[in-house]
Scaffold this motif. Structure first.
Motif, PDB file in Angstrom:
ATOM      1  N   ASN A  87       5.270  13.559  38.861  1.00 63.84           N
ATOM      2  CA  ASN A  87       5.761  14.338  37.725  1.00 63.84           C
ATOM      3  C   ASN A  87       4.625  15.065  37.018  1.00 63.84           C
ATOM      4  O   ASN A  87       4.799  16.185  36.522  1.00 63.84           O
ATOM      5  N   LEU A  88       3.464  14.444  36.984  1.00 65.89           N
ATOM      6  CA  LEU A  88       2.353  15.006  36.227  1.00 65.89           C
ATOM      7  C   LEU A  88       1.576  16.062  37.015  1.00 65.89           C
ATOM      8  O   LEU A  88       1.223  17.110  36.467  1.00 65.89           O
ATOM      9  N   ILE A  89       1.326  15.791  38.298  1.00 64.46           N
ATOM     10  CA  ILE A  89       0.464  16.729  39.037  1.00 64.46           C
ATOM     11  C   ILE A  89       1.046  17.165  40.384  1.00 64.46           C
ATOM     12  O   ILE A  89       0.341  17.726  41.215  1.00 64.46           O
ATOM     13  N   GLY A  90       2.336  16.923  40.584  1.00 61.58           N
ATOM     14  CA  GLY A  90       2.941  17.198  41.880  1.00 61.58           C
ATOM     15  C   GLY A  90       2.818  18.629  42.358  1.00 61.58           C
ATOM     16  O   GLY A  90       2.835  18.898  43.566  1.00 61.58           O
ATOM     17  N   THR A  91       2.688  19.576  41.429  1.00 60.63           N
ATOM     18  CA  THR A  91       2.568  20.991  41.820  1.00 60.63           C
ATOM     19  C   THR A  91       1.119  21.469  41.829  1.00 60.63           C
ATOM     20  O   THR A  91       0.866  22.640  42.096  1.00 60.63           O
ATOM     21  N   LYS A  92       0.184  20.569  41.552  1.00 61.92           N
ATOM     22  CA  LYS A  92      -1.213  20.969  41.398  1.00 61.92           C
ATOM     23  C   LYS A  92      -2.134  20.405  42.480  1.00 61.92           C
ATOM     24  O   LYS A  92      -3.331  20.632  42.444  1.00 61.92           O
ATOM     25  N   THR A  93      -1.598  19.673  43.449  1.00 63.04           N
ATOM     26  CA  THR A  93      -2.425  18.994  44.445  1.00 63.04           C
ATOM     27  C   THR A  93      -2.528  19.801  45.736  1.00 63.04           C
ATOM     28  O   THR A  93      -1.644  20.606  46.055  1.00 63.04           O
ATOM     29  N   ALA A  94      -3.601  19.546  46.480  1.00 54.75           N
ATOM     30  CA  ALA A  94      -3.815  20.265  47.736  1.00 54.75           C
ATOM     31  C   ALA A  94      -2.744  19.925  48.765  1.00 54.75           C
ATOM     32  O   ALA A  94      -2.329  20.776  49.553  1.00 54.75           O
ATOM     33  N   ASN A  95      -2.296  18.683  48.763  1.00 55.64           N
ATOM     34  CA  ASN A  95      -1.222  18.210  49.634  1.00 55.64           C
ATOM     35  C   ASN A  95      -0.201  17.453  48.791  1.00 55.64           C
ATOM     36  O   ASN A  95      -0.517  17.012  47.684  1.00 55.64           O
ATOM     37  N   PRO A  96       1.026  17.305  49.271  1.00 54.56           N
ATOM     38  CA  PRO A  96       2.036  16.582  48.490  1.00 54.56           C
ATOM     39  C   PRO A  96       1.593  15.163  48.128  1.00 54.56           C
ATOM     40  O   PRO A  96       0.918  14.496  48.921  1.00 54.56           O
ATOM     41  N   VAL A  97       1.951  14.717  46.939  1.00 52.81           N
ATOM     42  CA  VAL A  97       1.686  13.343  46.519  1.00 52.81           C
ATOM     43  C   VAL A  97       2.428  12.391  47.456  1.00 52.81           C
ATOM     44  O   VAL A  97       3.588  12.611  47.810  1.00 52.81           O
ATOM     45  N   ILE A  98       1.749  11.326  47.866  1.00 51.35           N
ATOM     46  CA  ILE A  98       2.333  10.319  48.752  1.00 51.35           C
ATOM     47  C   ILE A  98       2.696   9.096  47.917  1.00 51.35           C
ATOM     48  O   ILE A  98       1.817   8.471  47.311  1.00 51.35           O
ATOM     49  N   ASN A  99       3.965   8.747  47.867  1.00 46.78           N
ATOM     50  CA  ASN A  99       4.428   7.586  47.112  1.00 46.78           C
ATOM     51  C   ASN A  99       4.482   6.353  48.005  1.00 46.78           C
ATOM     52  O   ASN A  99       5.087   6.383  49.089  1.00 46.78           O
ATOM     53  N   LEU A 100       3.874   5.254  47.541  1.00 47.83           N
ATOM     54  CA  LEU A 100       3.921   3.971  48.235  1.00 47.83           C
ATOM     55  C   LEU A 100       4.497   2.929  47.283  1.00 47.83           C
ATOM     56  O   LEU A 100       3.779   2.077  46.756  1.00 47.83           O
ATOM     57  N   PRO A 101       5.810   2.980  47.018  1.00 47.21           N
ATOM     58  CA  PRO A 101       6.390   2.039  46.063  1.00 47.21           C
ATOM     59  C   PRO A 101       6.372   0.610  46.574  1.00 47.21           C
ATOM     60  O   PRO A 101       6.267   0.343  47.768  1.00 47.21           O
ATOM     61  N   GLY A 102       6.524  -0.302  45.636  1.00 51.30           N
ATOM     62  CA  GLY A 102       6.491  -1.735  45.880  1.00 51.30           C
ATOM     63  C   GLY A 102       5.855  -2.372  44.669  1.00 51.30           C
ATOM     64  O   GLY A 102       4.983  -1.775  44.039  1.00 51.30           O
ATOM     65  N   CYS A 103       6.303  -3.557  44.313  1.00 51.78           N
ATOM     66  CA  CYS A 103       5.754  -4.203  43.120  1.00 51.78           C
ATOM     67  C   CYS A 103       5.284  -5.617  43.487  1.00 51.78           C
ATOM     68  O   CYS A 103       5.991  -6.590  43.264  1.00 51.78           O
ATOM     69  N   PRO A 104       4.055  -5.696  44.092  1.00 47.28           N
ATOM     70  CA  PRO A 104       3.096  -4.616  44.308  1.00 47.28           C
ATOM     71  C   PRO A 104       3.302  -3.957  45.663  1.00 47.28           C
ATOM     72  O   PRO A 104       4.154  -4.374  46.448  1.00 47.28           O
ATOM     73  N   VAL A 105       2.476  -2.942  45.951  1.00 45.76           N
ATOM     74  CA  VAL A 105       2.497  -2.324  47.269  1.00 45.76           C
ATOM     75  C   VAL A 105       2.102  -3.356  48.321  1.00 45.76           C
ATOM     76  O   VAL A 105       1.251  -4.210  48.083  1.00 45.76           O
ATOM     77  N   ILE A 106       2.757  -3.297  49.489  1.00 43.85           N
ATOM     78  CA  ILE A 106       2.409  -4.199  50.586  1.00 43.85           C
ATOM     79  C   ILE A 106       1.001  -3.848  51.088  1.00 43.85           C
ATOM     80  O   ILE A 106       0.701  -2.675  51.318  1.00 43.85           O
ATOM     81  N   PRO A 107       0.112  -4.838  51.253  1.00 45.69           N
ATOM     82  CA  PRO A 107      -1.266  -4.540  51.663  1.00 45.69           C
ATOM     83  C   PRO A 107      -1.365  -3.691  52.922  1.00 45.69           C
ATOM     84  O   PRO A 107      -2.136  -2.725  52.964  1.00 45.69           O
TER      85      PRO A 107
END
Length: 293
Positions: free
Chosen positions: A173-193
Motif C-alpha cells: 500500500n505504501l510503496i507498491g507503485t514506486k518499486t523496481a519490481n512488484p512487492v513480494i508478499n510472504l504472509p504467515g504469522c510468522p513466515v515459514i523459514p
C-alpha cells in the motif's frame, strides 16, 4: 569504529587461533574470498520480531549460518547485528547507497503511516528521527526487490487490526507503485523459514517469481492447507484434540493458502499437527474475531 565484513572474519579467525578453537578453515577461506555475496537489508516495523526469529531457525534448504556466511550478505538487521544507534543507521544508509539497485529489502511488520508515522521509528539519521514509513520510502525505491515478510508486512495483520490507532498499513500500500519490481508478499504469522530463505535465494539465482493476485509466489502459496493436511477426508470432530477434520470447529485450512502442511516450521510441525485448527494466519483478513475457532 567501523570494520568491514572481511576484516571481522579475519579477526574471528585470528581470535580463534589464539584461543586454540577449531574452525572449518575451508569454509572461512571461501567466505573471505567472496566479496560479492548478494546484499540484503532487513528493516522492522510494527511487529513482534517473530519473522526474524522464525528465519533464524531455518533448517531447510540449509541452516542460517550457511545462509549468512556463504549465501547472502546481511548488511542490516537490527536484531542480529552488533552495531547500534547512529552507527547502525549509518551502516543502513551506506549499504542502500553502495548497493543501490542491487539489494533485496526485507520488510517485517506493518508500517504506521501519515500523521501517526512517528509511532514507529527505527533510529536517527543525520540527527532526525527516521520513521519506519520514511525508511521504507527511502530504501524501498533503491532496492532491486522488496519482500514483505509475514502477515503484518503483507496484509497488516495484528498490528493493523481494528481499531488501528497507529494507522498501520502494508508495504504494498505504501510503496507498491514506486518499486523496481512488484512487492513480494510472504504472509504467515510468522513466515515459514523455508519460504523466506527459498524466496531470497531464488531472487538472486532466478529472479522474480510468478505472483498471484495477492502478490504471493504461486509456487509457495498455490494451494490451501487443507489439501495437504493429513486430516483431509477424515470424519469431522467437535473439539480440538480429537483426531479428525476440524472444519466443524472453525478450521480455516480450506480457505488459507500457505505451504504449512508441506514445509512446516523447521520441518517439524504446524497448527494441525499439534491438534489445533488452522487460524488462517496467512489470510488477508487475519486476525478475525474471535482469533481462534
Amino acid at each position: 569504529m567501523k570494520i568491514t565484513r572481511r576484516d571481522f572474519l579475519k579477526w574471528t579467525v585470528a581470535a580463534a587461533a589464539a584461543l586454540k578453537v577449531n574452525l572449518d578453515m575451508d569454509k572461512f577461506n571461501t567466505v573471505l574470498a567472496n566479496d560479492t555475496d548478494p546484499p540484503v537489508i532487513w528493516i522492522q516495523g510494527a511487529g513482534c520480531t517473530g519473522c526474524t526469529i522464525s528465519t533464524l531457525n531455518v533448517t531447510s534448504p540449509t541452516t542460517i549460518d550457511n545462509v549468512l556466511l556463504n549465501k547472502i550478505s546481511m548488511k542490516y538487521n537490527s536484531t542480529i547485528m552488533t552495531a547500534a544507534g547512529e552507527t547502525a543507521i549509518q551502516a543502513l544508509e551506506d549499504a542502500a547507497n553502495n548497493y543501490s539497485g542491487q539489494f533485496v529489502l526485507v520488510v517485517e511488520g506493518a508500517i504506521p503511516s501519515g500523521t501517526k508515522k512517528n509511532y514507529c521509528t527505527i533510529g536517527k539519521l543525520n540527527g532526525a528521527e527516521l520513521s519506519m514509513e520514511d525508511a521504507l520510502l527511502r530504501y524501498g525505491t533503491k532496492a532491486k526487490y522488496v519482500v514483505a515478510a509475514g502477515t503484518c508486512a503483507a496484509f497488516g495483520g495484528i498490528a493493523a487490526a481494528a481499531p488501528n490507532e497507529a494507522n498501520c498499513t502494508t508495504v504494498k500500500n505504501l510503496i507498491g507503485t514506486k518499486t523496481a519490481n512488484p512487492v513480494i508478499n510472504l504472509p504467515g504469522c510468522p513466515v515459514i523459514p523455508k519460504v523466506m530463505i527459498d524466496t531470497l535465494l531464488n531472487l538472486f539465482l532466478v529472479g522474480m517469481p510468478s505472483l498471484d493476485s495477492l502478490s504471493r509466489p504461486r509456487n509457495l502459496y498455490g494451494d490451501n492447507i487443507h489439501n495437504a493436511c493429513e486430516r483431509k477426508g477424515k470424519a469431522n470432530v467437535n473439539k480440538p484434540g480429537d483426531f479428525g477434520c476440524y472444519k466443524g470447529v472453525g478450521c480455516k485450512g480450506q480457505s488459507c493458502k500457505n505451504s504449512c502442511a508441506v514445509n512446516k516450521w523447521n520441518d517439524q510441525s504446524y497448527c494441525l499437527l499439534v491438534n489445533y485448527p488452522c487460524i488462517g494466519c496467512s489470510n488477508p483478513d487475519f486476525p478475525t474475531n474471535p482469533l481462534a475457532y
